[in-house]
Each structure stands twice: as C-alpha cells, then as structure tokens.
Write a protein that holds these residues in place. Structure first.
Motif, PDB file in Angstrom:
ATOM      1  N   GLY A 104      51.030  65.421 -36.666  1.00  0.00           N
ATOM      2  CA  GLY A 104      51.617  66.540 -37.382  1.00  0.00           C
ATOM      3  C   GLY A 104      52.686  67.221 -36.550  1.00  0.00           C
ATOM      4  N   PRO A 105      53.407  68.179 -37.139  1.00  0.00           N
ATOM      5  CA  PRO A 105      54.471  68.878 -36.410  1.00  0.00           C
ATOM      6  C   PRO A 105      53.903  69.950 -35.485  1.00  0.00           C
ATOM      7  CG  PRO A 105      54.352  69.690 -38.651  1.00  0.00           C
ATOM      8  CD  PRO A 105      53.360  68.563 -38.549  1.00  0.00           C
ATOM      9  N   LEU A 106      54.626  70.212 -34.404  1.00  0.00           N
ATOM     10  CA  LEU A 106      54.247  71.223 -33.436  1.00  0.00           C
ATOM     11  C   LEU A 106      55.515  71.955 -33.010  1.00  0.00           C
ATOM     12  CD1 LEU A 106      52.065  72.392 -31.469  1.00  0.00           C
ATOM     13  CD2 LEU A 106      52.794  70.620 -29.861  1.00  0.00           C
ATOM     14  N   TYR A 144      65.816  59.048 -35.279  1.00  0.00           N
ATOM     15  CA  TYR A 144      64.803  57.997 -35.258  1.00  0.00           C
ATOM     16  C   TYR A 144      63.526  58.552 -34.631  1.00  0.00           C
ATOM     17  CZ  TYR A 144      66.588  57.914 -30.499  1.00  0.00           C
ATOM     18  OH  TYR A 144      66.995  58.290 -29.245  1.00  0.00           O
ATOM     19  N   PHE A 145      62.436  57.836 -34.825  1.00  0.00           N
ATOM     20  CA  PHE A 145      61.183  58.154 -34.142  1.00  0.00           C
ATOM     21  C   PHE A 145      61.083  57.253 -32.917  1.00  0.00           C
ATOM     22  CE2 PHE A 145      60.440  60.025 -38.201  1.00  0.00           C
ATOM     23  CZ  PHE A 145      59.566  61.070 -37.965  1.00  0.00           C
ATOM     24  N   GLY A 191      62.316  74.591 -31.202  1.00  0.00           N
ATOM     25  CA  GLY A 191      62.367  73.658 -32.324  1.00  0.00           C
ATOM     26  C   GLY A 191      60.979  73.144 -32.631  1.00  0.00           C
ATOM     27  N   ARG A 192      60.910  71.879 -33.003  1.00  0.00           N
ATOM     28  CA  ARG A 192      59.607  71.282 -33.304  1.00  0.00           C
ATOM     29  C   ARG A 192      59.617  69.819 -32.875  1.00  0.00           C
ATOM     30  NH1 ARG A 192      62.362  70.831 -37.874  1.00  0.00           N
ATOM     31  NH2 ARG A 192      62.192  68.923 -39.081  1.00  0.00           N
ATOM     32  N   ILE A 193      58.433  69.338 -32.591  1.00  0.00           N
ATOM     33  CA  ILE A 193      58.237  67.912 -32.346  1.00  0.00           C
ATOM     34  C   ILE A 193      57.371  67.408 -33.493  1.00  0.00           C
ATOM     35  CG2 ILE A 193      56.337  68.433 -30.752  1.00  0.00           C
ATOM     36  CD1 ILE A 193      56.990  65.738 -29.363  1.00  0.00           C
ATOM     37  N   GLU A 194      57.813  66.336 -34.115  1.00  0.00           N
ATOM     38  CA  GLU A 194      57.067  65.723 -35.218  1.00  0.00           C
ATOM     39  C   GLU A 194      56.343  64.511 -34.653  1.00  0.00           C
ATOM     40  OE1 GLU A 194      60.106  64.883 -38.091  1.00  0.00           O
ATOM     41  OE2 GLU A 194      60.331  66.998 -38.641  1.00  0.00           O
ATOM     42  N   THR A 195      55.019  64.455 -34.836  1.00  0.00           N
ATOM     43  CA  THR A 195      54.207  63.374 -34.270  1.00  0.00           C
ATOM     44  C   THR A 195      53.285  62.777 -35.329  1.00  0.00           C
ATOM     45  OG1 THR A 195      52.266  64.681 -33.654  1.00  0.00           O
ATOM     46  CG2 THR A 195      54.118  64.710 -32.110  1.00  0.00           C
ATOM     47  N   ARG A 247      59.399  62.485 -32.755  1.00  0.00           N
ATOM     48  CA  ARG A 247      60.822  62.783 -32.673  1.00  0.00           C
ATOM     49  C   ARG A 247      60.976  64.278 -32.437  1.00  0.00           C
ATOM     50  NH1 ARG A 247      64.586  63.348 -37.717  1.00  0.00           N
ATOM     51  NH2 ARG A 247      63.382  64.814 -38.931  1.00  0.00           N
ATOM     52  N   LEU A 248      62.016  64.652 -31.713  1.00  0.00           N
ATOM     53  CA  LEU A 248      62.301  66.043 -31.408  1.00  0.00           C
ATOM     54  C   LEU A 248      63.345  66.573 -32.378  1.00  0.00           C
ATOM     55  CD1 LEU A 248      62.500  65.724 -27.538  1.00  0.00           C
ATOM     56  CD2 LEU A 248      60.691  66.823 -28.841  1.00  0.00           C
ATOM     57  N   CYS A 249      63.125  67.794 -32.848  1.00  0.00           N
ATOM     58  CA  CYS A 249      64.024  68.440 -33.802  1.00  0.00           C
ATOM     59  C   CYS A 249      64.362  69.828 -33.283  1.00  0.00           C
ATOM     60  CB  CYS A 249      63.360  68.542 -35.173  1.00  0.00           C
ATOM     61  SG  CYS A 249      62.820  66.971 -35.837  1.00  0.00           S
TER      62      CYS A 249
END
Length: 99
Positions: free
Chosen positions: A58-60, A33-34, A51-55, A77-79
C-alpha cells in the motif's frame, strides 16, 4: 545533485563495500515505472521534500526527516510532491542498500 525524473539515473554512490552501499539521490517527478531490488534491503532517509512511496503493501507518505525500510524483493515507486518551497519540487534522500 540535480533532480532528474529517473530514480535509477539519479542515484550517486558515495561509499560501498561487499555488504553495504550508501548513495544519495534527488527525484523531481513520479517514477514512471515500479522498481524491485532483488539483491538488497533498502533504507531511505528523506533529507528534504515529501511525497509518497507506493508499494506492494500500500501507499506510505513520507516527509523531511523520515526513515523507511523497503525489504528486498518489494515492488515500489516514489512519487514526490512537487509543491514544497525551497526544494524545487524534489525529494532529496540518502539510500542505504544492505546485502
């Protein structure tokens, strides 16, 4: 800290007062989930993992030793990447929430 897949269940508070809360967490899977913190800005310190954080912006990508700030009201959300040796595929981090 065990690494559950749920970000909110994983957060363990260490210190807090009226202005700030410091927690640590581990995350072993992408958040399904976000999330939006409407009450506080969040500062993450990545102790291990990557990993990446999607915001909304945009992704980072993130990796061990990184700090990043998520402003209040930002959806994210954290990936975590699940391939880092020695971390059992988890991101371990410190979270500072500033009201």
């Amino acid at each position: 800290v065990q690494a559950p897949s749920d970000f909110l269940a994983s957060r363990k508070s260490c210190l807090e007062n009226e202005d700030v809360a410091i927690s640590y967490f581990s995350l072993s899977a992408e958040m399904p989930y976000f999330f939006r913190n409407a009450d506080a800005d969040e500062i993450f310190f990545i102790h291990s993992g990557h990993g990446r954080i999607e915001t909304d912006f945009g992704p980072l990508s993130y990796e061990r030793g990184d700090y990043f700030v998520v402003p209040r009201g930002t959806v994210y959300r954290l990936c975590p990447a699940l391939d880092e040796p020695g971390t059992a595929g988890a991101t371990h981090a410190i979270l500072i929430e500033s009201a």
